[in-house]
Design an enzyme around this catalytic site. Structure first.
Site, PDB file in Angstrom:
ATOM      1  N   THR A  50      -8.602   2.506  -6.010  1.00  0.00           N
ATOM      2  CA  THR A  50      -8.719   3.565  -7.012  1.00  0.00           C
ATOM      3  C   THR A  50      -9.419   3.047  -8.259  1.00  0.00           C
ATOM      4  OG1 THR A  50      -6.767   4.760  -6.210  1.00  0.00           O
ATOM      5  CG2 THR A  50      -7.429   5.150  -8.485  1.00  0.00           C
ATOM      6  N   GLN A 115      -9.759   2.545   4.733  1.00  0.00           N
ATOM      7  CA  GLN A 115      -9.100   2.788   6.017  1.00  0.00           C
ATOM      8  C   GLN A 115      -9.760   2.044   7.178  1.00  0.00           C
ATOM      9  OE1 GLN A 115      -6.339   4.513   6.595  1.00  0.00           O
ATOM     10  NE2 GLN A 115      -6.055   5.227   4.489  1.00  0.00           N
ATOM     11  N   SER A 135      -8.853  -1.807  -0.423  1.00  0.00           N
ATOM     12  CA  SER A 135      -7.545  -2.265  -0.898  1.00  0.00           C
ATOM     13  C   SER A 135      -6.946  -3.234   0.099  1.00  0.00           C
ATOM     14  CB  SER A 135      -6.586  -1.082  -1.081  1.00  0.00           C
ATOM     15  OG  SER A 135      -6.804  -0.429  -2.310  1.00  0.00           O
ATOM     16  N   HIS A 137      -3.753  -3.766   0.843  1.00  0.00           N
ATOM     17  CA  HIS A 137      -2.579  -3.365   1.627  1.00  0.00           C
ATOM     18  C   HIS A 137      -2.935  -2.662   2.926  1.00  0.00           C
ATOM     19  CE1 HIS A 137      -3.204   0.430  -0.625  1.00  0.00           C
ATOM     20  NE2 HIS A 137      -2.528   1.010   0.353  1.00  0.00           N
ATOM     21  N   THR A 173      -7.192 -11.305 -16.647  1.00  0.00           N
ATOM     22  CA  THR A 173      -6.838 -12.466 -15.829  1.00  0.00           C
ATOM     23  C   THR A 173      -6.594 -12.045 -14.387  1.00  0.00           C
ATOM     24  OG1 THR A 173      -5.864 -13.568 -17.740  1.00  0.00           O
ATOM     25  CG2 THR A 173      -5.201 -14.362 -15.562  1.00  0.00           C
ATOM     26  N   CYS A 262      -1.020   8.835  -0.453  1.00  0.00           N
ATOM     27  CA  CYS A 262      -1.295   8.370  -1.828  1.00  0.00           C
ATOM     28  C   CYS A 262      -1.206   9.510  -2.826  1.00  0.00           C
ATOM     29  CB  CYS A 262      -2.676   7.736  -1.900  1.00  0.00           C
ATOM     30  SG  CYS A 262      -2.904   6.366  -0.761  1.00  0.00           S
TER      31      CYS A 262
END
Length: 319
Positions: A50, A115, A135, A137, A173, A262
């Protein structure tokens, strides 16, 4: 990630502890690049897809977005002049359908790989894309870390202004622990793909669909027969609301979703299915079931049995 917990240095520092942290970040950058099919210099670490997609707000001109794209892209559409940009998903998170890449399009192309990456063959280098988002995950890595892929030579404004980390493209960071997990997950995903793990997952998905269809011939399987991700099935059973199915299967011990996962816990009619031309009855009764490398056949068969039993109860109540 456990090993990275012992590396306390800031990767922007020049002392030994900082250099050790920087080494972890750069090793993970190379691992993610290998999975994406790009060069390490093109990988910009972010907090997720995102945030990476917010690059569209920093590009000039209009932003066209594929109607079935994820909300993170859909929210970035914008009118404007000039060639602009076009954003689309390589694979849809709700239906699993894999899109054909556009040819001959003017302007910049951004691909959402979230995906698809690790589940289907892909190379950023030959895709023709200028930008991509992903992403960790979705690869089995930690939540809260992702990446923006920027074609080498393309100049973009910084996602976050500040200290100039990530070659000036995203200040702040770096999340060393999350990034280390991202790299490890990318490497594991490449290995799984090479070992044919996802072909077995596709077989399990087909078993699930066959069982549901046998008991409920009126159920519509979105995209069946088309090019899809191996782990995703989206099906709609008219007159049985998707949210009701989600709750019923949750009580049976199975976690499924209605629409995208999501949406901050919201259950609503699928915008994606409406964009594909389905009516409100289908869009409101669709559920998505996802499988993974650890899914077993006995679990799939138990899911089918539980779904069929609850479908029978729903029919009886509606009669």
């Amino acid at each position: 990630m456990l090993a990275a917990l012992d590396v306390a240095g800031n990767p922007s520092s020049v002392h030994a502890e900082g250099r050790a942290a920087r080494a972890l970040v750069e090793a993970a950058r190379a691992e993610v690049a290998a999975a994406v099919g790009c060069t390490p210099v093109e990988v910009v670490f972010t907090s997720g897809a995102t945030e990476a997609a917010s690059v569209l707000a920093r590009l000039p001109g209009r932003v066209e977005v594929e109607p079935t794209a994820h909300d993170a892209l859909w929210a970035q559409r914008r009118e404007g002049e000039g060639a602009g940009s076009y954003a689309m998903g390589l694979a849809n998170g709700e239906t699993g359908l894999i899109a054909a890449l556009p040819e001959g399009r003017a302007g910049l192309l951004l691909l959402d790989l979230t995906q698809a990456l690790g589940r289907v063959p892909f190379s950023f280098a030959w895709s023709g894309a200028d930008l991509a988002v992903l992403s960790a995950h979705k690869l089995g890595g930690p939540k809260g870390v992702g990446a923006l892929i920027v074609r080498d030579g393309l100049d973009i404004a910084s996602l976050l202004p500040g200290g100039g980390q990530e070659s000036g493209r995203r200040s702040g960071t770096e999340n060393v622990i999350g990034i280390a997990g991202f790299g490890a997950a990318a490497t594991a995903a490449l290995r799984d793909q090479a070992d044919g793990v996802w072909a077995r997952v596709a077989e399990l998905r087909n078993i699930l669909e066959t069982g549901v269809e046998a008991a409920s011939p009126e159920t519509i399987f979105v995209g069946k027969g088309g090019l899809r991700l191996p782990n995703t099935t989206c099906f709609a059973t008219p007159e049985w609301k998707g949210e009701t199915q989600v709750m019923a299967m949750d009580l049976a011990g199975f976690a499924i979703s209605a629409g995208s996962a999501c949406s901050s816990g919201k259950v609503r009619e699928s915008r994606v299915l409406r964009a594909m031309g389905f009516g409100a009855d289908v869009a409101g009764s669709a559920v998505r079931v996802s499988l993974g490398p650890q899914t077993r056949e006995d679990e799939v068969l138990r899911f089918v049995q539980a779904w069929v039993e609850r479908r029978a109860r729903q029919r009886a109540r509606a009669a």
